[in-house]
Design a protein around this motif. Sequence first.
Motif, PDB file in Angstrom:
ATOM      1  N   GLU A  17      43.498  43.927  28.744  1.00 30.50           N
ATOM      2  CA  GLU A  17      44.208  42.607  28.613  1.00 30.50           C
ATOM      3  C   GLU A  17      45.354  42.981  27.882  1.00 30.50           C
TER       4      GLU A  17
ATOM      5  N   LYS B   7      43.798  33.721  30.128  1.00 28.36           N
ATOM      6  CA  LYS B   7      42.318  33.735  29.749  1.00 28.36           C
ATOM      7  C   LYS B   7      42.103  32.805  28.359  1.00 28.36           C
TER       8      LYS B   7
ATOM      9  N   ALA C 245      52.867  45.419  36.789  1.00 24.65           N
ATOM     10  CA  ALA C 245      51.745  44.540  36.914  1.00 24.65           C
ATOM     11  C   ALA C 245      52.166  43.239  36.907  1.00 24.65           C
ATOM     12  N   MET C 246      51.254  42.261  37.248  1.00 20.33           N
ATOM     13  CA  MET C 246      51.374  40.940  37.356  1.00 20.33           C
ATOM     14  C   MET C 246      50.129  40.224  36.707  1.00 20.33           C
TER      15      MET C 246
ATOM     16  N   VAL D 139      50.123  32.564  35.819  1.00 17.07           N
ATOM     17  CA  VAL D 139      49.645  33.438  36.905  1.00 17.07           C
ATOM     18  C   VAL D 139      50.752  33.904  37.973  1.00 17.07           C
ATOM     19  N   GLY D 140      50.663  35.217  38.254  1.00 14.81           N
ATOM     20  CA  GLY D 140      52.043  35.507  38.992  1.00 14.81           C
ATOM     21  C   GLY D 140      53.300  36.136  38.320  1.00 14.81           C
TER      22      GLY D 140
ATOM     23  N   LYS E 168      47.090  38.257  36.335  1.00 17.38           N
ATOM     24  CA  LYS E 168      46.260  37.810  37.206  1.00 17.38           C
ATOM     25  C   LYS E 168      45.505  36.427  36.534  1.00 17.38           C
ATOM     26  N   GLU E 169      45.184  36.180  35.345  1.00 11.90           N
ATOM     27  CA  GLU E 169      44.746  35.331  34.586  1.00 11.90           C
ATOM     28  C   GLU E 169      45.115  34.887  33.365  1.00 11.90           C
TER      29      GLU E 169
ATOM     30  N   GLN F 239      40.380  46.480  35.099  1.00  9.46           N
ATOM     31  CA  GLN F 239      40.595  45.103  35.093  1.00  9.46           C
ATOM     32  C   GLN F 239      39.832  44.099  34.055  1.00  9.46           C
TER      33      GLN F 239
ATOM     34  N   ARG G 285      44.787  38.731  31.815  1.00 12.26           N
ATOM     35  CA  ARG G 285      44.272  39.831  32.296  1.00 12.26           C
ATOM     36  C   ARG G 285      45.500  40.045  33.667  1.00 12.26           C
ATOM     37  N   ILE G 286      45.587  41.310  33.721  1.00  9.16           N
ATOM     38  CA  ILE G 286      46.629  41.769  34.680  1.00  9.16           C
ATOM     39  C   ILE G 286      46.139  42.426  36.068  1.00  9.16           C
ATOM     40  N   ASP G 287      46.960  42.382  36.951  1.00  6.15           N
ATOM     41  CA  ASP G 287      46.441  43.040  38.442  1.00  6.15           C
ATOM     42  C   ASP G 287      47.697  44.192  38.457  1.00  6.15           C
TER      43      ASP G 287
END
Length: 350
Positions: free
Chosen positions: A144, A83, A77-78, A164-165, A80-81, A140, A89-91
């Motif tokens: 978390e 929070k 995962a990466m 992020v990233g 994403k946010e 998503q 939050r992950i993507d």
Amino acid sequence: MTAYPNINETKELIKEIVSIPSPSGYTENVIQFVEKKLSELQIETKRNNKGGLIAILPGESDQKHRMLTAHVDTLGAMVKEVKSNGRLRIDLIGGFKYNAIEGEYCKIHTAAGKVLTGTILMHQTSVHVYKDAGDAKRNQDNMEVRIDAKVENAEDIRELGIEVGDFVSFDPRVQLTDNGFIKSRHLDDKASVGILLQLIKRLKEENKQLPYTTHFLISNNEEIGYGGNSNITPETVEYLAVDMGAMGDGQSTDEYTVSICAKDASGPYHYGLRQNLTELAKKNDIGYKLDIYPYYGSDASAAIRAGHDIVHGLIGPGIDSSHAYERTHETSLENTEKLLYQYVLSDMVG
């Protein structure tokens, strides 16, 4: 002379490889590990521009080549946010479902090289607070990362260096059981990487002359669809992906034999190569199963889609619970290694 396959050595090697975090896009450390193993065997390697690793063993014929691939990149995962509640939050990286990682320990790899630990949880985890803890969707929006640090807001997280990233890897939880099972995340496809390393070691120690120049590609982008679709020489005729065999309802693949794929989501694999593999298995008393994987693609199918004029095939150890907490048995690893050994010494199709 060493007895082959040395299955305990293979299992220990796989244990080492799955313990190195390597979600697609973050594979440098595991590539370096494989590179070092091949260097110890005095096998020269080179990197492609995508970061994959290539080793070439010369054969009696240099007019026709073979290529075998396995991939070291994994699901992951990466961030994403960052929070406002002090969580992440992950993507997702790769094709899997959020429920497969609920409750999993993880690592956050920052751009500065710092590694922090955490746990992937539902926001609504506590049954003492959330009435819908069991029914809320695993997605998503609801899942978390709880970071193992004193953080209460986004600013606290950023002070840790998280942004992020940043990549997120999952704890493999690898275990070797006394009765021959190996269970771990990322046996797809690090089990096959270990098998290929053992195959190369055997060929080197036995000083075997291969009939055809053979390329070994350790790809690093298979989980996102394009790991093995390049660096295929014009002389390459046969391309064999070594990846997991998928198990489940309606499947013949099991944890004790080598799985030979007849078809996956990309379509049928080359019939003549598949027949050659099954005949080699029968002739050498190697346990195998033929199967179709309905929701699956491989480096070999990626190579076909890229337009390469090759004969393509796919085999691998049978893996239970693919893209979750996976498991296989040493006999499946053993049968896969035996078939690969016979294959690289065999004549080509046609």
